[in-house]
Scaffold this active site. Structure first.
Site, PDB file in Angstrom:
ATOM      1  N   ARG A  84     -10.063  14.396  11.409  1.00 56.32           N
ATOM      2  CA  ARG A  84     -10.527  12.715  10.578  1.00 56.32           C
ATOM      3  C   ARG A  84     -10.044  12.215  11.312  1.00 56.32           C
ATOM      4  O   ARG A  84     -11.174  10.440  11.348  1.00 56.32           O
ATOM      5  CB  ARG A  84     -10.215  12.953   9.194  1.00 56.32           C
ATOM      6  CG  ARG A  84      -8.513  13.230   8.627  1.00 56.32           C
ATOM      7  CD  ARG A  84      -8.422  12.956   7.557  1.00 56.32           C
ATOM      8  NE  ARG A  84      -8.364  11.220   6.980  1.00 56.32           N
ATOM      9  CZ  ARG A  84      -7.948  10.790   5.726  1.00 56.32           C
ATOM     10  NH1 ARG A  84      -8.092  11.568   4.933  1.00 56.32           N
ATOM     11  NH2 ARG A  84      -7.827   9.572   5.704  1.00 56.32           N
TER      12      ARG A  84
ATOM     13  N   HIS B  84      -1.649  10.241  -0.371  1.00 58.70           N
ATOM     14  CA  HIS B  84      -1.216  10.043  -2.426  1.00 58.70           C
ATOM     15  C   HIS B  84      -0.561  11.277  -3.462  1.00 58.70           C
ATOM     16  O   HIS B  84       0.008  11.929  -3.118  1.00 58.70           O
ATOM     17  CB  HIS B  84      -1.794   9.496  -2.527  1.00 58.70           C
ATOM     18  CG  HIS B  84      -3.010   8.585  -2.063  1.00 58.70           C
ATOM     19  ND1 HIS B  84      -4.349   8.084  -1.912  1.00 58.70           N
ATOM     20  CD2 HIS B  84      -2.408   7.461  -0.130  1.00 58.70           C
ATOM     21  CE1 HIS B  84      -4.123   7.312  -0.801  1.00 58.70           C
ATOM     22  NE2 HIS B  84      -3.149   6.903   0.477  1.00 58.70           N
TER      23      HIS B  84
ATOM     24  N   ALA C  33     -16.800   4.656   0.566  1.00 55.87           N
ATOM     25  CA  ALA C  33     -17.320   4.137   2.110  1.00 55.87           C
ATOM     26  C   ALA C  33     -16.473   4.177   3.205  1.00 55.87           C
ATOM     27  O   ALA C  33     -16.605   4.168   4.123  1.00 55.87           O
ATOM     28  CB  ALA C  33     -17.628   3.436   1.678  1.00 55.87           C
ATOM     29  N   ASP C  34     -15.185   3.303   3.003  1.00 53.95           N
ATOM     30  CA  ASP C  34     -14.463   2.456   4.493  1.00 53.95           C
ATOM     31  C   ASP C  34     -14.530   3.649   5.780  1.00 53.95           C
ATOM     32  O   ASP C  34     -14.881   3.294   6.652  1.00 53.95           O
ATOM     33  CB  ASP C  34     -13.474   2.295   4.017  1.00 53.95           C
ATOM     34  CG  ASP C  34     -12.010   3.650   3.547  1.00 53.95           C
ATOM     35  OD1 ASP C  34     -12.546   4.635   3.453  1.00 53.95           O
ATOM     36  OD2 ASP C  34     -10.905   3.555   3.351  1.00 53.95           O
ATOM     37  N   ARG C  35     -14.503   5.481   5.690  1.00 56.15           N
ATOM     38  CA  ARG C  35     -14.454   5.938   6.785  1.00 56.15           C
ATOM     39  C   ARG C  35     -15.078   6.066   6.809  1.00 56.15           C
ATOM     40  O   ARG C  35     -15.747   6.972   7.974  1.00 56.15           O
ATOM     41  CB  ARG C  35     -13.602   7.033   7.327  1.00 56.15           C
ATOM     42  CG  ARG C  35     -11.765   6.447   6.300  1.00 56.15           C
ATOM     43  CD  ARG C  35     -11.021   7.003   6.491  1.00 56.15           C
ATOM     44  NE  ARG C  35      -9.182   6.837   5.802  1.00 56.15           N
ATOM     45  CZ  ARG C  35      -8.866   6.241   7.336  1.00 56.15           C
ATOM     46  NH1 ARG C  35      -9.307   6.278   8.605  1.00 56.15           N
ATOM     47  NH2 ARG C  35      -7.480   5.861   7.271  1.00 56.15           N
TER      48      ARG C  35
ATOM     49  N   SER D  47      -6.921   4.277  -2.423  1.00 55.20           N
ATOM     50  CA  SER D  47      -6.680   2.673  -2.102  1.00 55.20           C
ATOM     51  C   SER D  47      -7.786   1.752  -2.560  1.00 55.20           C
ATOM     52  O   SER D  47      -8.101   0.911  -2.678  1.00 55.20           O
ATOM     53  CB  SER D  47      -6.516   2.450  -0.285  1.00 55.20           C
ATOM     54  OG  SER D  47      -5.619   2.815  -0.587  1.00 55.20           O
TER      55      SER D  47
ATOM     56  N   ASP E  66      -0.705  -0.203  -4.963  1.00 60.26           N
ATOM     57  CA  ASP E  66      -2.460   0.829  -5.102  1.00 60.26           C
ATOM     58  C   ASP E  66      -2.344   1.339  -5.276  1.00 60.26           C
ATOM     59  O   ASP E  66      -2.847   2.244  -6.610  1.00 60.26           O
ATOM     60  CB  ASP E  66      -3.550  -0.073  -4.459  1.00 60.26           C
ATOM     61  CG  ASP E  66      -2.976   0.559  -2.873  1.00 60.26           C
ATOM     62  OD1 ASP E  66      -1.205   1.173  -2.561  1.00 60.26           O
ATOM     63  OD2 ASP E  66      -4.194   1.056  -2.307  1.00 60.26           O
TER      64      ASP E  66
ATOM     65  N   ASP F 242       1.223  -1.621   0.104  1.00 54.97           N
ATOM     66  CA  ASP F 242      -0.157  -0.160   0.036  1.00 54.97           C
ATOM     67  C   ASP F 242       0.942   1.284  -0.240  1.00 54.97           C
ATOM     68  O   ASP F 242       1.943   1.104   0.526  1.00 54.97           O
ATOM     69  CB  ASP F 242      -0.870   0.120   1.053  1.00 54.97           C
ATOM     70  CG  ASP F 242      -2.360   1.124   0.935  1.00 54.97           C
ATOM     71  OD1 ASP F 242      -2.091   1.690   0.522  1.00 54.97           O
ATOM     72  OD2 ASP F 242      -3.120   0.169   1.046  1.00 54.97           O
TER      73      ASP F 242
ATOM     74  N   HIS G 143     -11.811  11.057  -0.597  1.00 53.69           N
ATOM     75  CA  HIS G 143     -12.989  10.922   0.494  1.00 53.69           C
ATOM     76  C   HIS G 143     -14.454  11.844  -0.014  1.00 53.69           C
ATOM     77  O   HIS G 143     -15.400  11.517  -0.010  1.00 53.69           O
ATOM     78  CB  HIS G 143     -12.687  10.866   1.708  1.00 53.69           C
ATOM     79  CG  HIS G 143     -11.711   9.770   1.955  1.00 53.69           C
ATOM     80  ND1 HIS G 143     -12.336   8.342   2.538  1.00 53.69           N
ATOM     81  CD2 HIS G 143     -10.896   9.968   2.116  1.00 53.69           C
ATOM     82  CE1 HIS G 143     -11.419   7.707   3.137  1.00 53.69           C
ATOM     83  NE2 HIS G 143     -10.615   8.583   2.629  1.00 53.69           N
TER      84      HIS G 143
END
Ligand SMILES: O=C(O)[C@H](O)COP(=O)(O)O
Ligand SMILES: [Mn+2]
Ligand SMILES: [Mn+2]
Length: 565
Positions: free
Chosen positions: A210, A507, A293-295, A85, A477, A32, A144
């Site tokens: 965050r 990133h 979605a993930d967070r 990711s 990724d 990652d 996000h």
């Protein structure tokens, strides 16, 4: 003339590859946040001791190459968008490029279709008597959420009847520079002031960093979400200020190290008599404006589930709640959403399961959903629980990752090694988190330690592949640890007024390496030379080939060919 069958009607059975055998164990390693950049002191991967990855690059040029991991190659709106990711693992696992959340929201806002959808009409029912609460990440990182989308939504909702609006802001500093929260809050305040001039009672009501408030993921630490719940919903926080700007200034002044944008403590904005200006009450509308979605899933559960028990909500207001997107298609969470998410179909995980391939997937908590949920097209659970095993190693909780930069790389590698040696699995897939998670802290020394640990983990996995006569694919990724400096247009590091190089925590736009090898790799296998602009979505077909199958026609082409030696 026969029409071409839609993807849904295509058979699931994969044809045998004409040259490559079935039955080899294939290890798929995703590093990652591991991009490729020119060697310089701010390239932590270059500075770190990484003999395993270095050897892959040097030993076999026909089995090592770079692939694109950002922008349109992974379904993002433009080639100025860095990879992340979600889109990275979606592309790796799905073998196809889908327009991703960021782009779908752009389209829906641009055309105005967002306001015609079921989700907006649902929240609109609260506009007459209730408050519209917008909760999300204040950032233009495009990972996000995006600030311009929040601006458009504020505008659109107020034009369509929202009379009282409260924004709950999560400061970033991870996908954008630390300290940029001030600029975002200033811009938001200007927008809200303009709305107030038009008679809309619009204000910022609460906030926090965050990583400390609200945006935990994969249930690593529910206390993070609880802090957010208390501030956004209950209107309670240890810090109370008359404005969000005052909150940012004072909290950063008090403890500049601890109160970075990512880790800013929770705060609420209060009125002249000390009352919070925007707790969530019965009858209000709530929108979580992150598209990723993930967070947001954890907060979505707290906002939506009647029988929620992960922390004491104290008060559970009856609201009309919608996500910017639906965050989990399996759980149908949330039930209401403003924009339909990409329907990622026919992922390689599903194909391989339906063709009898036994898969083991493992990572630590903070990346566990990456090699399972994201890999499988934002789908939770197994395709076939008799053939698949997913294992999660608990991540360290409650500390920034530069404190323990080795993270769980060794433990993941040992699990992968055991899974490979057990011979119970055809594919062993892992995500090694260090380059990304430590890279996001901006701590170069720690990131170098993390990169070394990731390299050691790869070595353990490759040794196991060697023992069973298997095949490996090592890739990444998106970039992160390979560049820790903000740069000007010519690529020179930017410096602050004291001459210190400005840290890049986000990133990057860099390509990522992919290496294949192992004793089980048929001798004539090498990378094709006709796919100069290949990206992450080309990996799935490649992996299918290594399992002895041809990839479906609608997949992005395989990276490999078999030549007669
Ligand atoms: O969520 C995060 O940690 C960052 O915003 C993006 O990192 P990821 O895409 O590597 O998860
Ligand atoms: Mn990542
Ligand atoms: Mn990241």
């Amino acid at each position: 003339m026969a029409t071409r069958p839609a993807a849904e009607e295509k058979p699931w059975e994969l044809a045998a590859h004409p040259r490559l055998p079935k039955g080899r164990t294939v290890a798929v390693v995703v590093l990652d946040g591991w991009g490729e950049a020119a060697p310089d002191p701010f390239n932590c991967i270059h500075v770190a001791d990484t003999p395993t990855l270095d050897a892959l690059k040097k030993a076999a040029p026909e089995r090592w190459r770079l692939i694109k991991a950002h922008g349109t190659a992974v379904g993002l709106p433009t080639d100025d968008d860095m990879g992340n990711s979600e889109v990275g693992h979606n592309a790796l696992g799905a073998g196809q490029i889908y327009a991703q959340g960021a782009k779908l929201v752009d389209l829906a806002l641009g055309s105005g279709k967002i306001y015609e959808g079921e989700g907006f009409k649902y929240i609109q029912q609260s506009f007459q008597d209730g408050t519209l609460h917008l909760i999300g990440l204040l950032s233009d990182g495009g990972v996000h959420s995006r600030f311009d989308q929040l601006q458009l939504l504020l505008q659109g909702a107020s034009e369509r009847g929202a009379k009282r609006i409260r924004v709950h802001v999560l400061t970033d500093g991870r996908d954008v520079a630390d300290g940029s929260s001030v600029r975002f809050v200033e811009m938001l305040e200007e927008d809200l002031a303009r709305l107030r001039e038009k008679g809309v009672d619009a204000r910022i009501a609460s906030g926090g960093g965050r990583m400390y408030v609200t945006m935990d993921r994969y249930e690593n630490d529910w206390q993070v979400v609880k802090r957010g719940w208390d501030a956004h919903v209950l209107g309670e926080a240890p810090h109370r200020f008359r404005s969000a700007l005052e909150a940012l200034r004072k909290l950063r002044e008090e403890d500049p190290k601890k109160a970075s944008d990512q880790y800013l403590p929770p705060f609420v904005v209060v009125d002249g008599s000390g009352e919070p200006v925007g707790p969530v009450r019965d009858g209000d509308a709530v929108v979580t404006f992150n598209f990723r979605a993930d967070r947001m899933v954890m907060l979505a559960k707290a906002l939506e589930y009647e029988g929620f028990d992960r922390f004491d909500r104290v008060r559970f207001p009856r609201t009309r709640y919608a996500g910017m997107l639906q965050y989990d298609g399996e759980l149908k969470l949330p039930r209401h959403y403003l924009v339909a998410p990409p329907e990622i179909q026919r992922t390689s995980g599903e194909y391989l399961a339906r063709n009898g391939v036994r898969t083991y997937a493992c990572s630590e908590t903070v990346k566990f959903g990456h090699v399972t949920f994201f890999w499988n097209g934002n789908r939770s659970g197994y395709f076939d629980q008799n053939l698949e095993k997913y294992e999660e190693i608990p991540s360290d909780a409650g500390i920034p990752f530069n404190v323990q930069p080795k993270m769980k790389a060794l433990e993941i590698a040992q699990k992968a090694r055991d899974a490979i040696l057990s011979q119970k699995f055809d594919q062993v897939r892992v995500n090694i988190a260090n380059g990304d998670m430590v890279g996001h802290t901006g701590d170069m020394e720690a990131t170098i330690v993390g990169c070394k640990a990731a390299d050691e983990a790869v070595k353990i996995i490759l040794d196991a592949v060697e023992q069973v006569g298997g095949v490996f694919v090592v890739t990444a990724d998106h970039g992160n640890a390979e560049d820790m400096a903000k740069r000007d247009k010519s690529g020179e590091p930017l410096r602050d007024k004291d001459g210190k190089v400005q840290t890049l925590t986000s990133h990057t736009l860099n390509p990522v390496p992919i290496a294949i090898g192992g004793p089980g790799l048929a001798p004539g296998v090498r990378f094709r030379t006709d796919l100069a602009s290949a990206g992450l979505a080309n990996v799935a077909a490649t992996v299918m080939n290594l399992h002895g199958f041809q990839a479906p026609d609608h997949y992005e082409p395989t990276l490999i060919q078999v030549v007669d030696e």
